[in-house]
Design an enzyme around this catalytic site. Structure first.
Site, PDB file in Angstrom:
ATOM      1  N   TRP A 100       0.831  -1.210   0.000  1.00 33.25           N
ATOM      2  CA  TRP A 100       0.000   0.000   0.000  1.00 33.25           C
ATOM      3  C   TRP A 100       0.863   1.256   0.000  1.00 33.25           C
ATOM      4  O   TRP A 100       0.525   2.252  -0.651  1.00 33.25           O
ATOM      5  CB  TRP A 100      -0.972  -0.032   1.172  1.00 33.25           C
ATOM      6  CG  TRP A 100      -1.826  -1.258   1.124  1.00 33.25           C
ATOM      7  CD1 TRP A 100      -1.833  -2.306   1.999  1.00 33.25           C
ATOM      8  CD2 TRP A 100      -2.771  -1.604   0.106  1.00 33.25           C
ATOM      9  NE1 TRP A 100      -2.715  -3.274   1.590  1.00 33.25           N
ATOM     10  CE2 TRP A 100      -3.309  -2.874   0.432  1.00 33.25           C
ATOM     11  CE3 TRP A 100      -3.207  -0.965  -1.050  1.00 33.25           C
ATOM     12  CZ2 TRP A 100      -4.259  -3.501  -0.362  1.00 33.25           C
ATOM     13  CZ3 TRP A 100      -4.161  -1.597  -1.844  1.00 33.25           C
ATOM     14  CH2 TRP A 100      -4.676  -2.850  -1.492  1.00 33.25           C
ATOM     15  N   ASP A 167      -0.913   7.181   6.388  1.00 28.77           N
ATOM     16  CA  ASP A 167      -2.011   6.252   6.110  1.00 28.77           C
ATOM     17  C   ASP A 167      -2.145   5.344   7.327  1.00 28.77           C
ATOM     18  O   ASP A 167      -1.287   4.504   7.586  1.00 28.77           O
ATOM     19  CB  ASP A 167      -1.689   5.445   4.855  1.00 28.77           C
ATOM     20  CG  ASP A 167      -2.735   4.384   4.525  1.00 28.77           C
ATOM     21  OD1 ASP A 167      -3.711   4.233   5.292  1.00 28.77           O
ATOM     22  OD2 ASP A 167      -2.568   3.689   3.506  1.00 28.77           O
ATOM     23  N   LYS A 191     -11.270  -1.454   8.985  1.00 25.44           N
ATOM     24  CA  LYS A 191     -10.421  -2.252   9.869  1.00 25.44           C
ATOM     25  C   LYS A 191     -10.874  -2.084  11.326  1.00 25.44           C
ATOM     26  O   LYS A 191     -11.225  -3.043  11.995  1.00 25.44           O
ATOM     27  CB  LYS A 191      -8.958  -1.835   9.746  1.00 25.44           C
ATOM     28  CG  LYS A 191      -8.440  -1.756   8.323  1.00 25.44           C
ATOM     29  CD  LYS A 191      -8.357  -3.106   7.632  1.00 25.44           C
ATOM     30  CE  LYS A 191      -7.692  -2.980   6.273  1.00 25.44           C
ATOM     31  NZ  LYS A 191      -7.606  -4.255   5.562  1.00 25.44           N
TER      32      LYS A 191
END
Length: 355
Positions: A100, A167, A191
């Site tokens: 990511w 992030d 999440k």
């Protein structure tokens, strides 16, 4: 009982599921479903206001920061961040710690020069690079705090005077942070915060409006701030369920309390990985994630057999990502210690049966 170790979308508390299910039939005694109410209604405006208030309270967000609920996931933020912040001909610094983080840097390259200050790709991202330099002429520095696939986590923000973007998709709300240390925090909700469909963005107001770039309205943070996260139809249900989950977190004692639970859960599983003769961790010990615990077997041929046992014991979602293999136990906020103990018991049972 199912024990959900899936990496995302996440496990949520049962009471949140129950309240959310009721609202699908009748939201707040309106006689309408939460799925059909107007996003311009007073009832939903109150939902957005409470969700923002809870985010601000739980994370102690300073007044000079805006809180946004956007769509497109963290992947859209990979482009929105440089689009809003990086001037034409500008430079930004990125730390490469996983898939990511790498994708974020790739998208940013469409808008300016990107310096990869360090990378652990050569070791399949099993550690977090340290001792790197961040260029002082960078417009901003970006990193990913928790690497879901590889099981590493950065607990202390790298030192720099450059504006810092992080992030936090897979560890937001799991541990205490100082929001004022960052200039922009973003996180897909799926999440620890709520269901897929909404992305949290916390941005320092004076960071914006300086790129000189022409930005399409839908991708302009300032336009979303002016519209109160309602420039276009927001993800109504995802924001509502996030609100319920934030209420649950506050009632538990907030982030300080959940962090202590997360420490205990991670320690319990890591201790078994260290003790058990059949398993070993994949991430460097000093960089181990509390949220995504990755491990393999010393004898890879036995992994399918353990997965079969796990399925029999209702341990769901522990198969590792295809790029790593082995196993991954995602232990987000709502996963209780009972589930951790069930996984530990299965590991011990497997060890005993193969002696």
């Amino acid at each position: 009982m199912k024990h959900n170790f899936g990496a995302g979308p996440c496990i949520l508390p049962q009471e949140v599921f129950q309240e959310a299910a009721k609202a699908v039939l009748d939201f707040n005694n309106t006689g309408l479903s939460i799925l059909e109410i107007s996003h311009r209604s007073k009832e939903f405006e109150e939902v957005v206001a409470e969700t923002e208030s809870l985010v601000r309270e739980l994370l102690n967000v300073p007044e000079n920061y805006s809180v946004l609920f956007l769509q497109g996931g963290a992947s859209q933020q990979f482009a929105m961040i440089p689009m809003n912040l990086l001037p034409e001909g500008g430079k930004a610094a990125y730390l490469d710690t996983g898939v990511w983080a790498s994708k974020a840097a790739k998208e940013a390259k469409n808008f300016g020069q990107i310096d990869i200050v360090a990378s652990s790709k050569e070791s399949n991202y099993t550690y977090v690079p340290k001792g790197f330099d961040i260029p002082l002429d960078a417009t901003y520095f970006h990193y990913t705090s928790n690497n879901t696939i590889y099981g590493t986590e950065i607990f202390e923000k790298p030192q720099t005077t450059v504006p810092t973007i992080v992030d936090m998709s897979s560890d937001i709300l799991s541990r205490e942070i100082n929001v004022a240390e960052f200039d922009l925090i973003y996180a897909g909700a799926q999440k620890n915060m709520g269901p897929a469909g909404v992305t949290l963005v916390i941005v320092k107001n004076d960071l914006l409006g300086k790129s000189g770039r022409s930005i399409p309205t839908i991708f302009n943070y300032q336009e979303h701030i002016k519209a109160g996260s309602m420039y276009n139809t927001p993800p109504v249900y995802s924001i509502f369920v996030s609100m319920l989950n934030l209420r649950w977190l506050k009632a538990k004692g907030g982030i300080k309390a959940i962090e202590q639970e997360n420490i205990i859960k991670a320690r319990t599983l890591y201790d078994e990985i260290e003790r058990n003769t059949f398993f070993k961790g994949t991430a460097a010990v000093e960089d181990r994630s509390r949220m995504n615990i990755t491990f393999v077997m010393d004898t890879p041929e036995l992994e399918a057999e353990f997965l079969t046992l796990a399925k029999e014991r209702n341990l769901i979602g522990i198969k590792g990502h295809r790029s790593v293999g082995g196993f991954r136990a995602s232990v987000y906020n709502a996963l209780g210690i009972t589930s951790i103990n069930a996984l530990v018991d299965a590991m011990r049972e497997f060890e005993e049966s193969h002696k």
